[in-house]
Design a protein around this motif. Structure first.
Motif, PDB file in Angstrom:
ATOM      1  N   LEU A 144     -30.265  62.818  39.467  1.00 47.52           N
ATOM      2  CA  LEU A 144     -30.961  61.711  40.099  1.00 47.52           C
ATOM      3  C   LEU A 144     -29.953  60.758  40.745  1.00 47.52           C
ATOM      4  CD1 LEU A 144     -33.671  60.845  37.406  1.00 47.52           C
ATOM      5  CD2 LEU A 144     -33.909  62.277  39.451  1.00 47.52           C
ATOM      6  N   GLN A 145     -30.409  60.022  41.728  1.00 44.97           N
ATOM      7  CA  GLN A 145     -29.554  59.059  42.412  1.00 44.97           C
ATOM      8  C   GLN A 145     -29.362  57.821  41.544  1.00 44.97           C
ATOM      9  OE1 GLN A 145     -31.035  57.966  46.256  1.00 44.97           O
ATOM     10  NE2 GLN A 145     -29.363  56.578  46.727  1.00 44.97           N
ATOM     11  N   GLY A 146     -28.126  57.363  41.448  1.00 45.80           N
ATOM     12  CA  GLY A 146     -27.837  56.117  40.740  1.00 45.80           C
ATOM     13  C   GLY A 146     -27.695  54.977  41.729  1.00 45.80           C
ATOM     14  N   ASN A 147     -28.005  53.760  41.282  1.00 46.25           N
ATOM     15  CA  ASN A 147     -27.795  52.613  42.168  1.00 46.25           C
ATOM     16  C   ASN A 147     -27.879  51.316  41.369  1.00 46.25           C
ATOM     17  OD1 ASN A 147     -27.530  50.843  44.331  1.00 46.25           O
ATOM     18  ND2 ASN A 147     -28.799  52.095  45.678  1.00 46.25           N
ATOM     19  N   TYR A 148     -26.755  50.615  41.284  1.00 43.39           N
ATOM     20  CA  TYR A 148     -26.729  49.334  40.563  1.00 43.39           C
ATOM     21  C   TYR A 148     -27.560  48.270  41.280  1.00 43.39           C
ATOM     22  CZ  TYR A 148     -22.724  51.543  38.256  1.00 43.39           C
ATOM     23  OH  TYR A 148     -21.911  52.419  37.563  1.00 43.39           O
ATOM     24  N   TYR A 149     -27.919  48.531  42.515  1.00 45.26           N
ATOM     25  CA  TYR A 149     -28.802  47.608  43.249  1.00 45.26           C
ATOM     26  C   TYR A 149     -30.071  47.351  42.457  1.00 45.26           C
ATOM     27  CZ  TYR A 149     -31.805  45.811  47.019  1.00 45.26           C
ATOM     28  OH  TYR A 149     -32.645  45.044  47.786  1.00 45.26           O
ATOM     29  N   ASP A 150     -30.569  48.382  41.786  1.00 46.81           N
ATOM     30  CA  ASP A 150     -31.825  48.238  41.050  1.00 46.81           C
ATOM     31  C   ASP A 150     -31.689  47.239  39.906  1.00 46.81           C
ATOM     32  OD1 ASP A 150     -33.010  50.072  42.732  1.00 46.81           O
ATOM     33  OD2 ASP A 150     -32.579  51.778  41.431  1.00 46.81           O
ATOM     34  N   SER A 200     -31.348  72.733  25.011  1.00 47.02           N
ATOM     35  CA  SER A 200     -30.201  71.834  25.133  1.00 47.02           C
ATOM     36  C   SER A 200     -30.016  71.400  26.580  1.00 47.02           C
ATOM     37  CB  SER A 200     -28.926  72.534  24.665  1.00 47.02           C
ATOM     38  OG  SER A 200     -29.044  73.005  23.344  1.00 47.02           O
ATOM     39  N   PHE A 201     -29.417  70.213  26.735  1.00 44.16           N
ATOM     40  CA  PHE A 201     -29.035  69.736  28.063  1.00 44.16           C
ATOM     41  C   PHE A 201     -27.623  69.188  27.986  1.00 44.16           C
ATOM     42  CE2 PHE A 201     -28.969  66.452  31.499  1.00 44.16           C
ATOM     43  CZ  PHE A 201     -29.082  67.334  32.566  1.00 44.16           C
ATOM     44  N   LEU A 202     -26.753  69.693  28.883  1.00 46.57           N
ATOM     45  CA  LEU A 202     -25.357  69.277  28.952  1.00 46.57           C
ATOM     46  C   LEU A 202     -25.085  68.704  30.330  1.00 46.57           C
ATOM     47  CD1 LEU A 202     -25.473  71.470  26.647  1.00 46.57           C
ATOM     48  CD2 LEU A 202     -23.089  71.965  27.208  1.00 46.57           C
ATOM     49  N   LYS A 203     -24.452  67.519  30.363  1.00 47.19           N
ATOM     50  CA  LYS A 203     -24.194  66.867  31.645  1.00 47.19           C
ATOM     51  C   LYS A 203     -22.831  66.188  31.634  1.00 47.19           C
ATOM     52  CE  LYS A 203     -25.146  64.882  35.660  1.00 47.19           C
ATOM     53  NZ  LYS A 203     -23.717  64.723  35.981  1.00 47.19           N
ATOM     54  N   ALA A 204     -22.029  66.473  32.650  1.00 48.41           N
ATOM     55  CA  ALA A 204     -20.740  65.795  32.804  1.00 48.41           C
ATOM     56  C   ALA A 204     -20.964  64.383  33.338  1.00 48.41           C
ATOM     57  CB  ALA A 204     -19.852  66.568  33.770  1.00 48.41           C
ATOM     58  N   ARG A 205     -20.054  63.481  33.013  1.00 50.48           N
ATOM     59  CA  ARG A 205     -20.099  62.145  33.617  1.00 50.48           C
ATOM     60  C   ARG A 205     -19.704  62.285  35.076  1.00 50.48           C
ATOM     61  NH1 ARG A 205     -20.736  57.533  31.299  1.00 50.48           N
ATOM     62  NH2 ARG A 205     -20.347  58.419  29.232  1.00 50.48           N
ATOM     63  N   GLY A 206     -20.613  61.941  35.976  1.00 50.41           N
ATOM     64  CA  GLY A 206     -20.338  62.206  37.379  1.00 50.41           C
ATOM     65  C   GLY A 206     -20.712  61.087  38.329  1.00 50.41           C
ATOM     66  N   ASP A 207     -21.149  59.946  37.801  1.00 56.14           N
ATOM     67  CA  ASP A 207     -21.564  58.860  38.691  1.00 56.14           C
ATOM     68  C   ASP A 207     -20.398  58.426  39.575  1.00 56.14           C
ATOM     69  OD1 ASP A 207     -23.914  56.723  39.022  1.00 56.14           O
ATOM     70  OD2 ASP A 207     -22.006  55.669  39.130  1.00 56.14           O
ATOM     71  N   VAL A 208     -20.678  58.238  40.860  1.00 60.18           N
ATOM     72  CA  VAL A 208     -19.618  57.955  41.834  1.00 60.18           C
ATOM     73  C   VAL A 208     -19.509  56.480  42.200  1.00 60.18           C
ATOM     74  CG1 VAL A 208     -19.841  60.267  42.841  1.00 60.18           C
ATOM     75  CG2 VAL A 208     -21.160  58.364  43.807  1.00 60.18           C
ATOM     76  N   GLN A 209     -20.385  55.648  41.665  1.00 58.71           N
ATOM     77  CA  GLN A 209     -20.478  54.273  42.164  1.00 58.71           C
ATOM     78  C   GLN A 209     -19.198  53.467  41.952  1.00 58.71           C
ATOM     79  OE1 GLN A 209     -24.586  52.361  41.775  1.00 58.71           O
ATOM     80  NE2 GLN A 209     -24.681  53.956  40.200  1.00 58.71           N
ATOM     81  N   GLU A 210     -18.627  53.524  40.756  1.00 53.98           N
ATOM     82  CA  GLU A 210     -17.421  52.740  40.496  1.00 53.98           C
ATOM     83  C   GLU A 210     -16.281  53.158  41.418  1.00 53.98           C
ATOM     84  OE1 GLU A 210     -14.246  51.636  36.911  1.00 53.98           O
ATOM     85  OE2 GLU A 210     -16.142  52.619  36.421  1.00 53.98           O
ATOM     86  N   ASP A 211     -16.075  54.467  41.563  1.00 51.08           N
ATOM     87  CA  ASP A 211     -14.994  54.941  42.432  1.00 51.08           C
ATOM     88  C   ASP A 211     -15.227  54.516  43.877  1.00 51.08           C
ATOM     89  OD1 ASP A 211     -13.678  56.105  40.321  1.00 51.08           O
ATOM     90  OD2 ASP A 211     -14.472  58.117  40.676  1.00 51.08           O
ATOM     91  N   ASP A 212     -16.469  54.611  44.341  1.00 51.37           N
ATOM     92  CA  ASP A 212     -16.767  54.222  45.724  1.00 51.37           C
ATOM     93  C   ASP A 212     -16.571  52.723  45.933  1.00 51.37           C
ATOM     94  OD1 ASP A 212     -17.311  56.793  46.456  1.00 51.37           O
ATOM     95  OD2 ASP A 212     -19.483  56.588  46.495  1.00 51.37           O
ATOM     96  N   LEU A 213     -16.978  51.938  44.952  1.00 51.24           N
ATOM     97  CA  LEU A 213     -16.803  50.484  45.068  1.00 51.24           C
ATOM     98  C   LEU A 213     -15.324  50.116  45.084  1.00 51.24           C
ATOM     99  CD1 LEU A 213     -19.637  49.441  42.620  1.00 51.24           C
ATOM    100  CD2 LEU A 213     -19.563  48.881  45.055  1.00 51.24           C
ATOM    101  N   LYS A 214     -14.516  50.799  44.283  1.00 57.93           N
ATOM    102  CA  LYS A 214     -13.078  50.529  44.260  1.00 57.93           C
ATOM    103  C   LYS A 214     -12.422  50.879  45.595  1.00 57.93           C
ATOM    104  CE  LYS A 214     -12.213  50.965  39.287  1.00 57.93           C
ATOM    105  NZ  LYS A 214     -11.647  51.814  38.207  1.00 57.93           N
ATOM    106  N   LEU A 215     -13.015  51.839  46.308  1.00 52.28           N
ATOM    107  CA  LEU A 215     -12.505  52.212  47.629  1.00 52.28           C
ATOM    108  C   LEU A 215     -12.983  51.261  48.721  1.00 52.28           C
ATOM    109  CD1 LEU A 215     -12.965  56.107  47.458  1.00 52.28           C
ATOM    110  CD2 LEU A 215     -10.802  54.839  47.394  1.00 52.28           C
TER     111      LEU A 215
END
Length: 346
Positions: free
Chosen positions: A296-302, A245-260
């Motif tokens: 892994l690193q997320g990036n909407y730039y891609d 099994s693999f369990l992962k919390a939603r943790g992407d920071v991009q939206e919060d950082d962009l809002k800041l």
């Protein structure tokens, strides 16, 4: 480097937070301006761009790509106008309000030789990319079931009227639902059938705010859930296979950082906190292991880089119109299933 002259159809949260920062950062795009109906805000952030009084003025300008980031129930009308004007289009989710509309736009773009992409940015979230790698690495064995959540605690109605007024584009199924559905289809492809429960749970709400969608595949099931009464969230990604099994919390920071107001980059952008790492519990080479998996690193730039390459090199769009059609097929099947209380075959 060829510049893609790009304009937005609105400069609200979507334009300001998700699109303009990346269009401004990517060297292949030139942000030309935005259609602004009443509030003239884009000049506060980008003084040299244009603020168009009408959509017609925008479409008559020297623009290559138009971002259709208006309310969902306008996507079909506006995207069609963009394509008929000979411009490439990037359409926010939900792509349209019906399958027929999505298919018509896809056919029109093909006929005109134009690129038509759907903004399913959550494929480039750090959490989802990590889940995707776990599945592709086959460390769980044959998949038995998966469950994806987009949960929030927010019983208060949105001040944005288009989100809370009953219309063909409103409701959580066409707001958060496309993220979950697209991620499932990206990983597993189209299911054979769909069962769904769509409800209203908030007081005075006129639109659906709870979804529970079950996708039937030949040997496994995928459940997609979203709602506004989850004060203590469970892992947003749960995948069970015959080995582990693999369990992962939603943790992407991009939206919060962009809002800041933070500006994207290619080095540190989209890196989650170590505390958000997922848990892998599986068996490899007859050894049972339990370990945290680096995110892994997320990036909407891609995503935007993919749009750029699709236009300049005639590559496939990072999220195609056909992908948008498939999401709409699941949405329509879910609506039918919930209304009839039965499984709908695709």
């Amino acid at each position: 480097m060829q510049k893609i002259k790009t304009a937005l159809l609105s400069y609200g949260m979507s334009g300001k937070v998700f699109h303009a920062p990346f269009l401004n950062f990517h060297p292949g795009f030139e942000l030309i301006g935005s259609w602004e109906r009443s509030k003239k805000l884009i000049h506060q952030d980008y003084p040299s761009v244009k603020s168009y009084a009408t959509m017609e003025e925008l479409l008559e300008d020297d623009v290559d790509l138009v971002v259709v980031n208006t309310p969902v129930n306008t996507h079909y009308e506006y995207a069609k106008k963009v394509l008929l004007a000979g411009k490439h289009a990037l359409v926010e989710k939900a792509f349209t309000t019906t399958v027929a509309q999505a298919q018509e736009l896809a056919a029109l773009a093909k006929e005109k030789g134009l690129k038509l992409a759907v903004f399913q940015n959550r494929r480039w979230d750090s959490d989802f990319k990590t889940v995707q790698k776990i599945i592709s690495d086959n460390v769980l064995g044959e998949i038995v079931e998966a469950e994806f959540h987009f949960d929030r605690y927010n019983p208060i109605l949105s001040p944005k009227q288009h989100k809370e007024t009953a219309n063909s584009g409103a409701g959580i199924l066409k707001d958060l639902g496309p993220h979950l559905i697209d991620q499932a289809l990206c990983l597993f492809g189209l299911p054979q059938s769909v069962f769904a429960d769509i409800r209203i749970t908030r007081e005075h709400s006129l639109v659906d705010d709870y979804i529970d969608i079950l996708l039937y595949y030949s040997n496994f099931r995928v459940r997609l859930k979203a709602g506004f009464f989850v004060r203590e969230a469970i892992p947003s990604f749960v995948v069970h296979g015959k080995k582990g099994s693999f369990l992962k919390a939603r943790g992407d920071v991009q939206e919060d950082d962009l809002k800041l107001g933070k500006k994207p980059n290619l080095d540190t952008w989209g890196k989650e906190a170590k505390s958000k790492e997922g848990i892998l519990h599986t068996e490899i080479n007859n050894d049972v292991l339990i370990e945290n998996i680096p995110t892994l690193q997320g990036n909407y730039y891609d995503f935007f880089d993919g749009v750029y390459n699709s236009i300049t090199q005639d590559a496939i769009e990072p999220v195609t119109a056909l992908d948008g059609v498939h999401v709409m097929q699941i949405i329509e099947a879910a609506i039918q299933s919930s209304a009839q209380k039965k499984v709908i075959d695709l």
